[in-house]
Design a protein around this motif. Sequence first.
Motif, short mmCIF file in Angstrom:
data_model
loop_
_atom_site.label_atom_id
_atom_site.label_comp_id
_atom_site.label_asym_id
_atom_site.label_seq_id
_atom_site.Cartn_x
_atom_site.Cartn_y
_atom_site.Cartn_z
N ALA A 20 0.84 -1.19 0.00
CA ALA A 20 0.00 0.00 0.00
C ALA A 20 0.88 1.25 0.00
N ALA A 21 0.31 2.35 -0.45
CA ALA A 21 1.07 3.60 -0.57
C ALA A 21 1.62 4.06 0.77
N ASP A 22 0.91 3.76 1.86
CA ASP A 22 1.35 4.22 3.18
C ASP A 22 2.08 3.15 3.97
N ALA A 23 2.56 2.10 3.31
CA ALA A 23 3.28 1.01 4.00
C ALA A 23 4.50 1.57 4.72
N GLU A 24 4.69 1.11 5.95
CA GLU A 24 5.77 1.61 6.79
C GLU A 24 7.02 0.76 6.71
N TYR A 25 6.95 -0.41 6.07
CA TYR A 25 8.12 -1.29 6.01
C TYR A 25 7.93 -2.28 4.87
N THR A 26 9.02 -2.91 4.46
CA THR A 26 8.97 -3.98 3.47
C THR A 26 9.28 -5.30 4.18
N PRO A 27 8.38 -6.28 4.08
CA PRO A 27 8.56 -7.52 4.85
C PRO A 27 9.49 -8.49 4.17
N GLY A 28 9.85 -9.53 4.90
CA GLY A 28 10.54 -10.66 4.31
C GLY A 28 9.54 -11.63 3.71
N GLN A 29 10.07 -12.75 3.22
CA GLN A 29 9.22 -13.80 2.65
C GLN A 29 8.73 -14.71 3.77
N HIS A 30 7.41 -14.71 4.00
CA HIS A 30 6.84 -15.53 5.07
C HIS A 30 5.51 -16.09 4.55
N ASN A 31 5.56 -17.28 3.96
CA ASN A 31 4.36 -17.85 3.37
C ASN A 31 3.70 -18.85 4.32
N LEU A 32 2.65 -19.50 3.86
CA LEU A 32 1.91 -20.42 4.71
C LEU A 32 2.78 -21.59 5.16
N SER A 33 3.60 -22.10 4.26
CA SER A 33 4.49 -23.21 4.63
C SER A 33 5.43 -22.79 5.75
N ASP A 34 5.97 -21.57 5.66
CA ASP A 34 6.84 -21.06 6.72
C ASP A 34 6.07 -20.94 8.03
N ALA A 35 4.83 -20.46 7.93
CA ALA A 35 4.01 -20.30 9.13
C ALA A 35 3.77 -21.63 9.83
N LEU A 36 3.41 -22.64 9.06
CA LEU A 36 3.13 -23.94 9.66
C LEU A 36 4.39 -24.57 10.24
N SER A 37 5.53 -24.31 9.58
CA SER A 37 6.79 -24.81 10.11
C SER A 37 7.08 -24.18 11.47
N PHE A 38 6.86 -22.86 11.57
CA PHE A 38 7.04 -22.20 12.86
C PHE A 38 6.08 -22.78 13.90
N GLU A 39 4.81 -22.91 13.54
CA GLU A 39 3.81 -23.36 14.51
C GLU A 39 4.14 -24.73 15.07
N SER A 40 4.79 -25.57 14.25
CA SER A 40 5.14 -26.91 14.72
C SER A 40 6.12 -26.85 15.89
N THR A 41 6.87 -25.75 16.00
CA THR A 41 7.84 -25.63 17.09
C THR A 41 7.18 -25.26 18.41
#
Length: 283
Positions: A20-41
């Motif tokens: 968005a035009a007012d975005a305050e930062y640029t994120p890294g790559q964090h997709n659903l597979s990454d999310a589920l991998s984290f949640e498993s921990t």
Amino acid sequence: MPTNGWDTHMHVTDPSYPEAADAEYTPGQHNLSDALSFESTIGINSLVLIQPSIYGNDNTLLLNALTKLGTRHGRGVVGFDTDATSFETLQAWHQLGVRGVRLNIKSNEVNLTEAELQERVTRYAKIIQPLDWVLELYIGMEDIPKLEPVVADLGVRLSIAHFGAPTLPPIGNRTLPLDPYTVAGFQSLVNLLKAGKTYIKFSGAYRFDKDPQYRGIEGIARELLKFAGDRIIFASDWPHTRFEGLDIHPFVEKCLDWTDAAGVTEKVFSRNAHELWDIPLDK
């Protein structure tokens, strides 16, 4: 970690996706597979995906991830423009597992008067009420008193992120244990929780408490657990946008300790999320 636990606040992001035009930062790559991998921990496999501020009302990444995740293990909270989104669109999102809209007042430091804030929450509540969606707020605790006069008449439930985003005393100027009633807006948060239609997320403590042992936010947590165990929900705030690389496991352990001491761990990590986000208790 209780069986059937839910992480009720996390994001999927892609640095190649238009911001968005007012975005305050640029994120890294964090997709659903990454999310589920984290949640498993941390022993969780069910997620509430929250629309991040950087994408405004473009929910494409969230909806794609939610579609892959499915309604058995997923819920979503979107952003939308009340003047540009049809009710039919909201109904279609509902079928995918969307159960709320996010109003992000804090991330971009939006300054609203009391009248402006009340008008905004009332406008969104009127639209989502027929769907029984949740009004998800990221708001500074000092602004919560502005909500008090209208919450009872909204006709929807509120979910307030990140402990209500309190402004805590600096680490070098604290008396521990911290008296939460000295924090601006805390009494109003208490009033809303006691009224019964507001939930609070134990999440994002690192955004406001720089003590690695979270001794500032602990005073707030323990006080809320005394009377609001039925309306507190856990969230990791993964991938910790603007704090990427943070180890959230010590905070998770703290939440387990606090809720164990209060005898409400199963509620905070599971049952309350099921009730708030319209999830059958066998999921």
